[in-house]
Design a protein around this motif. Structure first.
Motif, short mmCIF file in Angstrom:
data_model
loop_
_atom_site.label_atom_id
_atom_site.label_comp_id
_atom_site.label_asym_id
_atom_site.label_seq_id
_atom_site.Cartn_x
_atom_site.Cartn_y
_atom_site.Cartn_z
N ALA A 55 -115.45 -10.31 67.10
CA ALA A 55 -115.27 -10.06 65.62
C ALA A 55 -116.55 -9.49 64.72
CB ALA A 55 -115.13 -11.32 64.65
N ASP A 167 -110.31 -15.52 63.35
CA ASP A 167 -111.80 -15.49 62.75
C ASP A 167 -112.68 -16.66 63.40
OD1 ASP A 167 -110.46 -17.90 61.79
OD2 ASP A 167 -110.98 -17.66 59.93
N ASP A 442 -108.36 -7.63 60.52
CA ASP A 442 -109.27 -6.77 61.50
C ASP A 442 -108.23 -5.98 62.51
OD1 ASP A 442 -111.20 -6.83 59.57
OD2 ASP A 442 -112.10 -8.44 60.96
#
Length: 452
Positions: A55, A167, A442
């Motif tokens: 990430a 996340d 994302d």
């Protein structure tokens, strides 16, 4: 990339191009692609670290298990980071009182089956890829297999999960009880959704007492109508029925030849069923044989093979599970895994067979399935590579016509994504997209699977 590597220096990594070859594709035939690196975490904390690093570097990453999938779900895009769960292979606990086990996602199904059997328990999920597929992948695709008829799909065998979100948040939902009405059961967001919402790292599964006895029979029938009647009779008479596997003559012959075994009944009949019962050692064999004798007397069965020992039974199951050996003889091929209402099954097969033969006379169609749960498999091979997508579309159009599902157990992955509209409405697809956007905004985790 250097920043990502340095932040994960304590985690097993593969970067050599020769080592990376193993991770370029799954078993689906989807075009292989070389990942930039393979990360091999050994526990949940390392998985979370890998995800956080991807990430931070804004790198797409693909989750891989046993690479046995047939929908392209584990195939990376060129340059992806691959996170392989193969080192997360510990059976952490077997509760021999409550009948549960907690296992890491990389545990191979057959190893789990054997481990719990040694302690007098039984994990009934079973499929041909048992020696390679991993529990995390089984959960992510909601694997079905040979015993759905009695025990249900993987969904029914999972009590709880541990999941890492995109996340890096770890959700510990390792519930150990069957009844738990404490709000929304979040595990179902991650069962059968092919890793687009999070990464399954540990699983709490249900176990069952080890059956005292297991008996098999391969029966030959004259028509699919007789198969449907046999299924009804078996449901009414054999509470111990665990498997009801149907093979049309073309599949039986091809599988026997591919696995180097004698063709049962010399292939004289149009359709066959491999039946399995499991339960008490007392009286079950006599009950099963008596049931089969009654069906022969009434003319429902044409012939029967009853294995006399475990080796003979294994030979019959090797034929049923001979799909991977057949694949090598069918290039190029499409492996269909569809759900069709039982009442329409033979009409659907006739229509599909005719439509493919008319347009692709060089094609070979092999039919088999679990059928007790309406799951039909079709192998269509000897195709040209440029014909594959058109054959897909033809079969899925007919599947939609009969109100079926374009995938009963293999999943959507990359390969079936463009055909999802044949089984799901635009409103349903949009809701899936919305959930993905909420959890995986994302779109770095398993990008390009199921829905865009």
């Amino acid at each position: 990339m250097n920043t990502l590597l340095s932040s994960l220096s304590s985690i097993s990594q593969l970067t050599d191009s020769e080592q990376l070859q193993k991770y370029t594709a799954d078993s689906s035939g989807y075009p292989p692609a070389l990942p930039s690196i393979v990360l091999r975490p050994a526990n949940t904390e390392e998985v979370a670290a890998c995800i956080k690093a991807c990430a931070a570097a804004h790198k797409n990453y693909t989750i891989q298990g046993g690479l046995t999938g047939l929908a392209g779900g584990a195939c990376p895009a060129e340059g992806d980071v691959v996170i392989s769960l193969e080192r997360m292979n510990k059976i952490e606990e077997v509760d021999t009182i409550g009948g549960t086990a907690i296992v890491q996602a990389g545990v191979v199904l057959e190893q789990l089956q054997q481990a719990v059997l040694e302690q007098g328990w039984y994990f009934p999920l079973d499929l041909g890829a048992r020696g390679s597929c991993q529990i995390g992948g089984n959960v992510s695709t909601n694997a079905g297999g040979n015993k759905v008829f009695r025990y249900g799909t993987t969904r029914e065998l999972v009590l709880g999960l541990e999941v890492v979100l995109p996340d890096g948040t770890v959700l510990n939902m390792l519930n150990r009880v069957i009844k738990n009405n404490t709000g929304m059961d979040l595990k179902h967001l991650f069962i059968g959704t092919e890793g687009i919402y999070g990464v399954v790292t540990r699983v709490c599964i249900r176990l069952f007492p080890k059956p005292e006895a297991v008996h098999n029979a391969l029966v030959a029938l004259a028509s699919f109508e007789d198969v449907a009647q046999l299924l009804k009779e078996a449901r009414g008479s054999l509470a111990e029925l665990a498997s009801f596997e149907v093979m049309w003559d073309n599949y039986l012959k091809a599988a026997a030849i591919a696995t180097k075994r004698t063709v049962p009944f010399e292939g004289h009949y149009p359709i066959y069923v491999l039946m399995e019962v499991e339960g008490s050692a007392y009286g079950l064999q006599d009950k099963f044989v008596h049931f089969l004798e009654r069906q022969i007397e009434r003319g429902l069965l044409q012939d029967v093979i009853i294995p006399q020992n475990e080796e003979q039974a294994k030979n019959l199951w090797h034929i049923r599970d001979g799909v991977s050996e057949i694949f090598r003889t069918l290039q190029y091929f499409v492996a269909f895994d569809i759900g069709i209402p039982l009442k329409d099954m033979q009409t659907f097969i006739d229509e599909v067979n005719q439509a493919i033969t008319d347009q692709y006379p060089h094609a070979v169609n092999l039919f088999f399935g679990h059928l007790g749960d309406g799951n039909l498999h079709i192998l269509t091979g000897k195709l040209k590579q440029e014909e594959l997508e058109a054959v897909d579309d033809l079969v899925y159009q007919l599947t939609a016509k009969y109100g079926g599902s374009i995938t009963a157990e293999h999943g959507i992955g990359r390969i079936k994504k463009s055909f999802l509209h044949y089984s799901r409405s635009q409103e349903q697809i949009q809701l899936m997209r919305s959930i993905r956007q909420l959890i995986n905004p994302d779109n770095l985790l398993n990008k390009g699977r199921v829905v865009d």
